[in-house]
Design an enzyme around this catalytic site. Sequence first.
Site, mmCIF file in Angstrom:
data_model
loop_
_atom_site.group_PDB
_atom_site.id
_atom_site.type_symbol
_atom_site.label_atom_id
_atom_site.label_comp_id
_atom_site.label_asym_id
_atom_site.label_seq_id
_atom_site.Cartn_x
_atom_site.Cartn_y
_atom_site.Cartn_z
ATOM 1 N N HIS A 142 0.827 -1.201 0.000
ATOM 2 C CA HIS A 142 0.000 0.000 0.000
ATOM 3 C C HIS A 142 0.867 1.260 0.000
ATOM 4 C CE1 HIS A 142 0.354 -0.149 4.557
ATOM 5 N NE2 HIS A 142 0.482 1.154 4.361
ATOM 6 N N GLU A 174 -5.117 0.605 0.538
ATOM 7 C CA GLU A 174 -4.915 -0.804 0.826
ATOM 8 C C GLU A 174 -5.111 -1.651 -0.435
ATOM 9 O OE1 GLU A 174 -3.613 -1.492 3.520
ATOM 10 O OE2 GLU A 174 -4.657 -0.795 5.311
#
Length: 259
Positions: A137, A142
Amino acid sequence: MEIVIQPTPAEVDSTVADIVEGYVRAGATTLGLATGSSPIGTYRELAARHRDAELDFSLARAFLLDEYLGLPKRHPQSYYSVIRSEFVDHVNLDPAMVSSPNGEAQCPEKEIARYDQSIAAAGGVDVQLLGIGTDGHIGFNEPGSSLTSRTRVKTLTEQTRIDNARFFDGVDDVPHHVLTQGLGTISDARHLVMIATGEGKADAIAAAVEGPLSAFCPASVMQLHRHVTVVIDEAAASSLKLADYYRYALEHKPSWQSF
């Protein structure tokens, strides 16, 4: 994309500081600042150059990548506070010119729109510093994040919360939600500079640099960018298949070509 492999973390920090210094000495510039552990050494090096070599940040402004949602900005682990204690307080960068998403905003949807608009109104980011998580990330995008996403609210993975628990009293104190620049927002910056050290980042760097372009590794979005410099130490380079070529290319870099 240029991959710069340095022998030690200290040389990584110095190289990244060289890049930032080049922009700052050129005149008014807009910096994209990351928090977390990756850029701390670079910030310390820049502060030393401000102190010892008159590196002047008075014409610069800055935007942060992200902020915890619901965390008061005066909390010691809010990124509003962290960037000041780690960097801004040690140079002559005007704190009023350091912008970050407002984690206390009553309406996060309005806040995320405001933040993207404020970056655009400033003319965009000249050079964006980036760290990388063990899952690939960047910012708080994410795995699974859209490669064209804009600033928005994200839910942290449990692994990210565990990784960040070292900055809090425990994982239960780490917020579940954040405001983060999206991958599309980050990609609008004119120059992306990624910093990574240590073997723990090796697989993430390999996936970002040499793996497929995929939302599974958000940092792989850098492969689409026109100007990227990845500065890593030998440990973080240990999973790269083309590491020898990257070293060869750096050794034979034209003298007129900057990072």
